[in-house]
Design a protein around this motif. Structure first.
Motif, PDB file in Angstrom:
ATOM      1  N   ARG A   1       0.823  -1.206   0.000  1.00  0.00           N
ATOM      2  CA  ARG A   1       0.000   0.000   0.000  1.00  0.00           C
ATOM      3  C   ARG A   1       0.863   1.265   0.000  1.00  0.00           C
ATOM      4  NH1 ARG A   1      -5.154  -0.707  -1.538  1.00  0.00           N
ATOM      5  NH2 ARG A   1      -6.638   0.688  -0.526  1.00  0.00           N
ATOM      6  N   SER A   2       1.909   1.246   0.839  1.00  0.00           N
ATOM      7  CA  SER A   2       2.775   2.429   0.907  1.00  0.00           C
ATOM      8  C   SER A   2       4.087   2.043   1.576  1.00  0.00           C
ATOM      9  CB  SER A   2       2.113   3.558   1.701  1.00  0.00           C
ATOM     10  OG  SER A   2       3.033   4.603   1.951  1.00  0.00           O
ATOM     11  N   LYS A   3       5.157   1.969   0.802  1.00  0.00           N
ATOM     12  CA  LYS A   3       6.470   1.658   1.369  1.00  0.00           C
ATOM     13  C   LYS A   3       6.891   2.740   2.351  1.00  0.00           C
ATOM     14  CE  LYS A   3      10.511  -0.566   1.443  1.00  0.00           C
ATOM     15  NZ  LYS A   3      11.381   0.370   2.168  1.00  0.00           N
ATOM     16  N   GLU A   4       6.566   3.982   2.052  1.00  0.00           N
ATOM     17  CA  GLU A   4       6.929   5.074   2.954  1.00  0.00           C
ATOM     18  C   GLU A   4       6.244   4.907   4.306  1.00  0.00           C
ATOM     19  OE1 GLU A   4       6.648   9.973   3.297  1.00  0.00           O
ATOM     20  OE2 GLU A   4       5.854   8.932   1.525  1.00  0.00           O
ATOM     21  N   ALA A   5       4.950   4.593   4.297  1.00  0.00           N
ATOM     22  CA  ALA A   5       4.229   4.400   5.554  1.00  0.00           C
ATOM     23  C   ALA A   5       4.752   3.168   6.289  1.00  0.00           C
ATOM     24  CB  ALA A   5       2.730   4.274   5.287  1.00  0.00           C
TER      25      ALA A   5
ATOM     26  N   GLN B   1       7.620   0.711  10.933  1.00  0.00           N
ATOM     27  CA  GLN B   1       8.752  -0.059  11.448  1.00  0.00           C
ATOM     28  C   GLN B   1       9.624   0.798  12.373  1.00  0.00           C
ATOM     29  OE1 GLN B   1      11.569  -1.428   8.466  1.00  0.00           O
ATOM     30  NE2 GLN B   1      12.134  -3.191   9.742  1.00  0.00           N
ATOM     31  N   HIS B   2       9.915   2.007  11.962  1.00  0.00           N
ATOM     32  CA  HIS B   2      10.721   2.912  12.779  1.00  0.00           C
ATOM     33  C   HIS B   2      10.007   3.225  14.094  1.00  0.00           C
ATOM     34  CE1 HIS B   2      13.496   6.006  13.942  1.00  0.00           C
ATOM     35  NE2 HIS B   2      12.585   6.966  13.849  1.00  0.00           N
ATOM     36  N   ALA B   3       8.687   3.352  14.052  1.00  0.00           N
ATOM     37  CA  ALA B   3       7.921   3.656  15.267  1.00  0.00           C
ATOM     38  C   ALA B   3       8.068   2.525  16.290  1.00  0.00           C
ATOM     39  CB  ALA B   3       6.454   3.874  14.911  1.00  0.00           C
ATOM     40  N   PHE B   4       7.961   1.291  15.847  1.00  0.00           N
ATOM     41  CA  PHE B   4       8.107   0.169  16.772  1.00  0.00           C
ATOM     42  C   PHE B   4       9.546   0.050  17.277  1.00  0.00           C
ATOM     43  CE2 PHE B   4       4.036  -1.458  15.023  1.00  0.00           C
ATOM     44  CZ  PHE B   4       3.393  -1.707  16.230  1.00  0.00           C
ATOM     45  N   GLN B   5      10.506   0.321  16.427  1.00  0.00           N
ATOM     46  CA  GLN B   5      11.903   0.295  16.877  1.00  0.00           C
ATOM     47  C   GLN B   5      12.142   1.354  17.941  1.00  0.00           C
ATOM     48  OE1 GLN B   5      13.832   0.849  13.091  1.00  0.00           O
ATOM     49  NE2 GLN B   5      13.954  -1.364  12.651  1.00  0.00           N
ATOM     50  N   THR B   6      11.542   2.521  17.752  1.00  0.00           N
ATOM     51  CA  THR B   6      11.685   3.603  18.734  1.00  0.00           C
ATOM     52  C   THR B   6      11.041   3.212  20.055  1.00  0.00           C
ATOM     53  OG1 THR B   6      11.677   5.259  16.965  1.00  0.00           O
ATOM     54  CG2 THR B   6      11.176   6.025  19.198  1.00  0.00           C
ATOM     55  N   LEU B   7       9.842   2.636  19.999  1.00  0.00           N
ATOM     56  CA  LEU B   7       9.157   2.225  21.226  1.00  0.00           C
ATOM     57  C   LEU B   7       9.968   1.166  21.967  1.00  0.00           C
ATOM     58  CD1 LEU B   7       6.694   2.191  23.120  1.00  0.00           C
ATOM     59  CD2 LEU B   7       5.680   0.446  21.620  1.00  0.00           C
ATOM     60  N   GLN B   8      10.456   0.165  21.254  1.00  0.00           N
ATOM     61  CA  GLN B   8      11.216  -0.890  21.912  1.00  0.00           C
ATOM     62  C   GLN B   8      12.514  -0.354  22.534  1.00  0.00           C
ATOM     63  OE1 GLN B   8      11.201  -3.915  18.616  1.00  0.00           O
ATOM     64  NE2 GLN B   8      10.362  -5.219  20.227  1.00  0.00           N
ATOM     65  N   LYS B   9      13.137   0.580  21.855  1.00  0.00           N
ATOM     66  CA  LYS B   9      14.352   1.173  22.403  1.00  0.00           C
ATOM     67  C   LYS B   9      14.052   1.915  23.699  1.00  0.00           C
ATOM     68  CE  LYS B   9      18.203   4.221  21.150  1.00  0.00           C
ATOM     69  NZ  LYS B   9      18.801   5.057  20.071  1.00  0.00           N
TER      70      LYS B   9
ATOM     71  N   ILE C   1      -2.749   4.318   6.822  1.00  0.00           N
ATOM     72  CA  ILE C   1      -1.652   4.823   5.985  1.00  0.00           C
ATOM     73  C   ILE C   1      -1.583   6.348   6.056  1.00  0.00           C
ATOM     74  CG2 ILE C   1      -0.829   5.063   3.616  1.00  0.00           C
ATOM     75  CD1 ILE C   1      -0.379   2.275   4.765  1.00  0.00           C
ATOM     76  N   ASN C   2      -2.724   7.001   5.914  1.00  0.00           N
ATOM     77  CA  ASN C   2      -2.754   8.461   5.908  1.00  0.00           C
ATOM     78  C   ASN C   2      -2.351   9.044   7.267  1.00  0.00           C
ATOM     79  OD1 ASN C   2      -3.581   8.469   3.235  1.00  0.00           O
ATOM     80  ND2 ASN C   2      -5.760   8.566   3.753  1.00  0.00           N
ATOM     81  N   VAL C   3      -2.838   8.418   8.355  1.00  0.00           N
ATOM     82  CA  VAL C   3      -2.468   8.875   9.695  1.00  0.00           C
ATOM     83  C   VAL C   3      -0.964   8.721   9.904  1.00  0.00           C
ATOM     84  CG1 VAL C   3      -2.649   8.307  12.154  1.00  0.00           C
ATOM     85  CG2 VAL C   3      -4.719   8.527  10.770  1.00  0.00           C
ATOM     86  N   THR C   4      -0.423   7.604   9.458  1.00  0.00           N
ATOM     87  CA  THR C   4       1.017   7.352   9.613  1.00  0.00           C
ATOM     88  C   THR C   4       1.841   8.388   8.853  1.00  0.00           C
ATOM     89  OG1 THR C   4       0.695   4.978   9.922  1.00  0.00           O
ATOM     90  CG2 THR C   4       2.858   5.696   9.127  1.00  0.00           C
TER      91      THR C   4
END
Length: 473
Positions: A203-207, A212-220, A285-288
């Motif tokens: 649907r959207s590689k950018e989203a 993915q970055h959001a979950f990495q940030t949360l886990q960190k 997608i749009n919210v992201t």
């Protein structure tokens, strides 16, 4: 992942049959609590029936109730429209132990009373119901029954045909899971999240990259103890503790599951109890894409779904409650369905493999059996036992006849359903159909002006297959 999170103008011709739930006049059939004599006693099972288009000898278009506290009235399902085109009866039957079809009344959901909630009894209920329909409708004694249902009900649709072929002439198994049952070593247990991952990437590689970055940030932040601001940032009911291993695991798990909801129930209109928002994938997608803060990607997507739920009203995210995520799909009646997933359909879809946009997760092989033993005093059947006892082996599915396996682009259940059937010159052979731009068991809803062209074409194909079966098989 916690095992509690697992237990979770379109027709041929000039128009289509239109109906509303207000047209429904439910009736009752008396059924044995146990069809195999282990206990005396009966209960009342709810059903609906419509003869609006019936011509004597026409097929019985039978919708089997799913894992819901609401029985879909037959005239609100696609089987009503198919009955119009085929001159048949449209009927639906509530699943035992769900809704108002309770063998022990208000005490039906105790572990000891649910021991009669078996696949054999569920199938026997349906066989007895079809016999009742044939006996009570003029000219129906030789009518052929075609069963349809979705999700867990899709599994049932196939089971009815595979185990009772003399009663069920044909089957439409929409989103029916037949793999990833009870065995964590099976590679298929990773397929659910591979499917979800691909849906977002397509649907959207950018989203997808931002998720993915959001979950990495949360886990960190969870691993480093930088948690003080998360209560406000995610509207949590409590502040995470660096020492709360269980809670800190449940937080990302609950957030991950919301992304699955958004594709599985990606309908163009709101379906009560299933999706609180329409076009949920594009909304996510749009919210992201609109967020610059990675934590807000998770916060805004989560509350896009849960904030729209009408019941219950959720003031904050109670991430420490492993039952919380259940409220995301309120149509499911969790007590009896939990028992079912601990016995004869122990679907294991929780394993998230490395390499997706979501945090990798693996459920230990003994977690679900231990939970089921503690909760209900039962042990799940193994995949091999299910295959052997109920004729679900790959070879038996491959050689089966008159089953349509309907899978959907946006539905991760497709990843654990039948993914391939060999081409055959036999018009009665079963077939699998994968439909683009369709969500979870969407072909079973009554036709609607919002239906996609692909969905309309699928329904036309399904009814044409039924016509061929009825004429040539």
């Amino acid at each position: 992942m916690s095992p509690l999170l697992l237990l979770m103008a379109a027709a041929l011709g000039l128009g289509y049959a239109q109906s509303t739930t207000s047209d429904c006049d439910y009736q009752w059939i008396t059924q044995p609590i146990d069809h195999f004599g282990a206990v005396n006693g009966t209960f009342k099972q709810r059903y609906s029936i419509f003869d609006d288009f019936y011509k004597p000898g026409g097929p019985i278009m039978f919708f089997q109730g799913e894992e819901s506290w609401v029985l879909d009235c037959a005239n609100t399902t696609i089987m009503y429209e198919y009955a119009r085109q085929l001159g048949g009866l449209a009927v639906s039957l509530e699943h035992r132990y769900f809704g108002q079809s309770l063998p022990f009344g208000q005490n039906s959901h105790t572990p000891s009373n649910m021991k009669y909630l078996t696949l054999d009894n569920v199938m026997a209920d349906a066989v007895a119901f079809i016999e009742h329909v044939k006996e009570t409708n003029d000219g129906a004694s030789d009518s052929k029954a075609i069963i349809a249902s979705g999700s867990y009900g899709g599994f049932l649709s196939a089971a009815f045909r595979l185990n009772h072929p003399d009663t069920f002439f044909g089957s439409l198994a929409s989103a029916g899971p037949v793999k990833s049952l009870s065995n964590s070593s099976d590679p298929d247990t990773y397929n659910w999240w591979r499917w979800v991952n691909r849906a977002y990437l397509d649907r959207s590689k950018e989203a997808a990259d931002k998720i993915q970055h959001a979950f990495q940030t949360l886990q960190k932040r969870l691993s480093s103890g930088d948690v003080a601001g998360l209560k406000e940032e995610l509207n949590l009911c409590s502040t995470p503790s660096p020492n709360d291993t269980v809670g800190n695991a449940l937080l990302p798990v609950s957030l991950v599951n919301t992304f699955s909801f958004a594709i599985e129930f990606n309908y163009p209109t709101i379906k009560t109890g299933r999706n609180p928002i329409a076009n949920s994938l594009d909304q996510f997608i749009n919210v992201t894409l609109a967020q610059s803060d990675p934590i807000q990607v998770l916060n805004r997507t989560f509350w896009t779904w849960f904030g729209a739920l009408r019941e219950p009203n959720i003031p904050c995210f109670n991430y420490t409650d492993s039952n919380f995520i259940r409220s995301g799909a309120p149509l499911i009646e969790n007590d009896p369905f939990g028992y079912i997933t601990c016995t004869y359909i122990p679907l294991k879809s929780s394993n998230v493999p490395e390499g997706t946009i979501f945090p990798a997760s693996l459920t230990a092989s003994d977690v679900i059996p231990q939970y089921c033993k503690l909760k209900y005093g039962v042990t799940p059947m193994t995949q091999e036992e299910i295959f052997q006892r109920y004729h679900f082996s790959p070879a038996e599915i491959k050689n089966s006849t008159r089953i349509i396996w309907s899978n959907a682009e946006f539905d991760p259940t497709s990843a654990v359903s039948v993914d391939y059937l060999p081409l055959s010159t036999d018009p009665c052979a079963s077939r699998m159909i994968l439909t683009s731009n369709m969500a979870h068991r969407e072909d079973l809803f009554a036709p609607d002006p919002s239906d996609s062209e692909a969905l309309t074409e699928l329904r036309n194909k399904e009814v044409q297959i039924f016509k061929e079966w009825l004429e040539f098989c």
